[in-house]
Design an enzyme around this catalytic site. Structure first.
Site, mmCIF file in Angstrom:
data_model
loop_
_atom_site.group_PDB
_atom_site.id
_atom_site.type_symbol
_atom_site.label_atom_id
_atom_site.label_comp_id
_atom_site.label_asym_id
_atom_site.label_seq_id
_atom_site.Cartn_x
_atom_site.Cartn_y
_atom_site.Cartn_z
ATOM 1 N N ARG A 130 0.881 -1.109 -0.025
ATOM 2 C CA ARG A 130 0.005 -0.032 -0.012
ATOM 3 C C ARG A 130 0.963 1.283 0.050
ATOM 4 O O ARG A 130 0.451 2.122 -0.613
ATOM 5 C CB ARG A 130 -0.857 0.024 1.249
ATOM 6 C CG ARG A 130 -2.014 0.481 0.904
ATOM 7 C CD ARG A 130 -3.011 0.582 2.138
ATOM 8 N NE ARG A 130 -3.346 -0.766 2.759
ATOM 9 C CZ ARG A 130 -4.516 -1.256 2.871
ATOM 10 N NH1 ARG A 130 -5.534 -0.830 2.285
ATOM 11 N NH2 ARG A 130 -4.553 -2.518 3.201
ATOM 12 N N GLY A 131 1.921 1.260 0.671
ATOM 13 C CA GLY A 131 2.996 2.362 0.748
ATOM 14 C C GLY A 131 3.405 2.964 -0.606
ATOM 15 O O GLY A 131 3.207 4.146 -0.971
#
Lengths: 334, 544
Positions: A273-274
């Site tokens: 997600r980062g």
């Protein structure tokens, strides 16, 4: 107060303003978390953002602000095709809101009076296609947090209770604010915010003076003040609109992808997600600045916003994670 | 500074709040019930409404009027007390739950036409007015130390909203400088101080703000929020505004005898109530405590369902429709329901949902920081607490920390979930001195009891090497110390707290086993404990 304080007139807090603008350019970045002292203009900025954002076109009377008749949930019984322009919804989720108010529930008034089984849409319905603002998000009760996580994940709100079976789209940008001294945020929810910023009290006296001065002008010389700053706001609005168009043509090249991946690897951020948030934020930033390619400048600016809250953190590590991100950016990007 | 001046200042604060209710929000009055508070509130007798933190939300903020709706068959709404046309008084403001504080904050942000007077009746550090509320009430005054003799009359009628003079640029700079000098966090307080100064000038009938007004604003708004004291003698001078700035009429209206004032810090400091200086100095440590705000235990929203019960629909309760209908069904004929007509439901039929919810766990660490333990074990104990904290963080437990050494036990950390704070407190934990075990246990028991009152489930984890040598009364007597510790242990058992004792001595101490037995708790001897093992032991005992 009829008009909120203009967005562009907020003194300092550049990170916060940038993060909010980036989510306006690309809502799929997924929300902003603003953590910091009280009275540093967090709520002011959100209200200001609402006034800054370009209006959206929605079907008249649709409880979830649908763009086309096909998107209207059938339980709403919308028959019209007419659309109207409404301001981008910015909905407050107050700390004490009951689950019923958030998800929507059986309309008790109509049930008691007419004996009708009707659905009363909640805050999630109103926030569709807009922003959901939670002040003091770290004090939110766990069951509301669970519910939000679920909806934020699926983009759809499902209500199954009291004989109702209702679903409707609920896609919104989550904006949360809070003071970390008063409680931590659950990691699951933390991770759900695309960007995070720390705000601090104005550090030097000149800034404090300027804050007071503008506030004073806003209260006492409102017309002139609004005239002056609404022009600036309009500039930002135009930039956001053109950035939204430019977004489509901005594809990251190999070098940018590599930079993003290396940064996330070096920081040990959990999951993928980062990377996605960083890439989207960098792209939105490039679009906002009207640049034609995503470069290290953009990644450098977006990285602290997108990554500082997702590092696998030693929960006891006091050294601000922002400092760590800064160091890693230096080593990776040079 | 005398109590008379303090009383006078409270009266001024009330007048200011009435003169600019929208801008200033109201008064946070620190006072328990007593003659001073009564005299103060008497001025508000007419037209004001009294709230209570335990009021249902629909009474405070309006909602559906069930009785009227059912009686008339039409939807009848009723206004909440927030729409009341007059000042609002909120007693026991420190009991305001966070969700209600958020509603009040929203109400204040929307600018009421009358002030909110919040009464802070907190007894100690354990409770405090929720910051979201306290921060928005501009004027903070303290009537705690005002004796009967100092109470004067409150001039009535109270003023209404007044037109406020506008501050000059230099005065804005001055207030910003003062906020900076007192280390006031955030930007809101500076603005509130500016409004307070303007309101005071308006009350005095001045068209411009004078030095006196700023001084008063500083006393009422900035000083109570101070986090540190200004450096005496070296006040940070506000930058002089540039000459070109604001050449308008305001500069010309500046009276001749009003030279650019120096910061009135000295004057302000001289007038602060006694004890305020000490409190400000201690503010840093205190600010790090406060209540660990977590979830309230609300019986009607989540958890395992339990049978519904009659009740009234407040803002937060949920209706149990089936139970309500079931309650109404037998009476339909008696209530004369026409065939096929709508059900006749009376308010008494309404049943609410109830849920049972396991309460949050609170881990109270009672750490021996005495000389015998300090050298060898304190570091390990700290390490263990840190590891436990990390685990507690994952489990959403609350944590508190009590250390005992010399003659005292000290609460280093009230129940909290904030790791940031815990970490800071732990790092500063000193060691050395005697072992007042009984006092540590007493402190822990008190905290556990108050936590239980707030709906948490406390567990005590006691880390010590067991050589108690200070009795409860503070005398250095080994025999008395040991028997006192045993007495406290029995008290802990009697109150039904879960407890575990971790023996961190180099050799297991039989007295500690006896102590653990007296508490009916677990006992671990960890002769060569390291942080990891202590943490594992505690986790295992808790999960058992």
């Amino acid at each position: 107060m009829t008009q909120p304080f203009p967005f562009s007139a907020i003194v300092g807090q550049d990170d916060m303003k940038l993060a909010m603008i980036l989510t306006a350019v690309d809502p799929s970045i997924g929300g902003v978390l603003v953590f910091g002292d009280r009275g540093t203009g967090k709520s002011t900025a959100v209200r200001a953002l609402a006034a800054l954002l370009p209006p959206i076109t929605a079907i008249e009377g649709c409880p979830v602000n649908s763009a086309s008749p096909a998107d209207c949930p059938d339980w709403a019984g919308i028959t019209t095709n007419r659309t109207h322009e409404i301001p981008t919804p910015v909905v407050d989720l107050p700390l004490g809101a009951s689950e019923d108010r958030v998800t929507g529930a059986l309309d008790i008034e109509r049930a008691l009076v007419d004996g009708q089984k009707a659905f009363q849409p909640g805050l999630l319905a109103r926030a569709n296609r807009g922003y959901l603002y939670i002040d003091e998000v770290n004090l939110l009760e766990d069951h509301i947090v669970d519910l939000l996580l679920d909806v934020a994940q699926s983009g759809e709100n499902m209500v199954e209770r009291e004989g109702l079976s209702i679903r409707h789209p609920a896609r919104f940008v989550l904006v949360g604010s809070g003071n970390p001294e008063e409680g931590e945020l659950r990691p699951q929810l933390l991770d759900r915010f695309g960007l995070s910023v720390d705000v601090t009290s104005p550090a030097d006296i000149d800034l404090r003076i300027e804050v007071l001065r503008r506030r004073d002008a806003f209260e006492n010389d409102n017309a002139a003040f609004m005239l002056r700053w609404q022009a600036e706001d309009a500039t930002i609005r135009d930039q956001i609109l053109s950035a939204r168009k430019a977004l489509r043509d901005l594809a990251p090249d190999e070098a940018a992808l590599r930079d993003v991946a290396e940064l996330c690897l070096a920081l040990g951020s959990d999951g993928i997600r980062g990377e996605l948030a960083l890439l989207k934020a960098a792209r939105a930033y490039a679009a906002f600045r009207d640049d034609t390619a995503i470069t290290r400048t953009h990644i450098r600016a977006a990285a602290p916003l997108a990554l500082s809250h997702r590092m696998r953190r030693d929960p006891l590590d006091e050294a601000g994670s922002e400092a760590r991100v800064g160091r890693v950016i230096e080593t990776v990007l040079g | 500074m005398g109590a008379e001046a303090q009383w006078a200042r409270a009266v001024i604060a009330l007048h200011l709040a009435c003169a600019d209710p929208g801008g200033l929000g109201g008064v946070l009055l620190r006072a328990r019930a007593g003659p001073a508070r009564e005299a103060f509130l008497r001025a508000l007798e007419h037209g004001s409404a009294r709230l209570h933190p335990a009021m249902p939300e629909d009474a405070l903020f309006g909602g559906l009027d069930i009785d009227a709706t059912l009686a008339t068959g039409r939807i009848e709404l009723r206004a909440g007390l927030d729409a009341h046309d007059g000042p609002l008084i909120l007693p026991m403001a420190e009991r305001t739950p966070p969700r209600l504080a958020a509603r009040f904050a929203g109400m204040l942000d929307a600018r009421r036409a009358h002030p909110l007077i919040a009464l802070d009746e907190s007894a100690g550090d354990e409770e405090r007015v929720p910051p979201a509320l306290a921060d928005r009430l501009a004027l903070h005054v303290d009537l705690e130390a005002v004796p009967l003799a100092a109470i004067g009359p409150v001039e009535t009628p109270l003023p209404g909203p007044a037109a406020l003079p506008r501050a000059q640029d230099a005065q804005i700079a001055e207030i910003a400088g003062l906020a900076e000098a007192f280390g006031v966090p955030g930007a809101r307080a500076g603005w509130l101080a500016l409004r307070a100064a303007a309101a005071h000038a308006a009350l005095k009938g001045r068209a411009v703000i004078a030095a006196e007004d700023i001084e008063l604003a500083c006393l009422l708004v900035l000083a109570p929020r101070a986090t540190h004291l200004p450096e005496p003698g070296a006040p940070p001078a506000p930058p002089q505004p540039e000459e070109t700035r604001d050449p308008g009429s305001e500069a010309e209206s500046l009276p001749e005898d009003n030279p650019p004032t120096d910061l009135p810090i000295e004057a302000v400091l001289a007038q602060l109530p006694e004890g305020m200086l000490a409190r400000i100095a201690a503010r840093k440590a205190r600010a790090a405590r406060g209540t660990g705000t977590g979830d309230a235990r609300i019986g009607n929203r989540r958890g395992r369902p339990v049978p519904p019960r009659k009740g009234r629909l407040g803002g937060t309760a949920r209706l149990d429709l089936v139970a309500t209908l079931r309650a109404a069904a037998p009476w339909q004929a008696a209530r004369g329901r026409p065939k096929g007509g709508p059900l006749r439901i009376r308010p008494a039929d309404i049943h609410l949902r109830r849920y049972e919810q396991p309460s949050d766990r609170l881990l109270i660490f009672v750490v021996d920081a005495s000389g015998s333990a300090a050298m060898t074990r304190l570091a390990e104990a700290k390490g263990a607490v840190e590891l436990m904290l990390a685990a507690a963080y994952a489990r959403r437990d609350h944590v508190a920390l009590i250390a005992f050494r010399k003659a005292e036990a000290e609460v280093l950390l009230a129940p909290t979930r904030s790791l940031l704070r815990t970490k800071r407190q732990l790092a500063g934990l000193p060691g050395g001195g005697a072992t007042p075990l009984a006092r540590g246990l007493r402190e822990a028991l008190e905290m556990a009891k108050s936590a239980r009152r707030r709906g948490m489930t406390p567990t005590l984890a006691i880390l010590t090497d067991g050589r108690a040598n200070i009795a409860l009364d503070g005398t250095a007597d080994r025999g008395a110390a040991a028997s006192d510790a045993l007495d406290m242990a029995r008290a802990i058992r009697a109150s039904g707290m879960e407890a575990l004792v971790i023996d961190s001595g180099t050799r297991p101490e039989p007295a500690l086993r006896a102590l653990a037995d007296a508490m009916q708790g677990h006992h671990f001897a960890l002769p060569r404990a390291d942080a990891g093992r202590i943490s594992a032991a505690v986790s295992a005992a808790l999960d058992a």
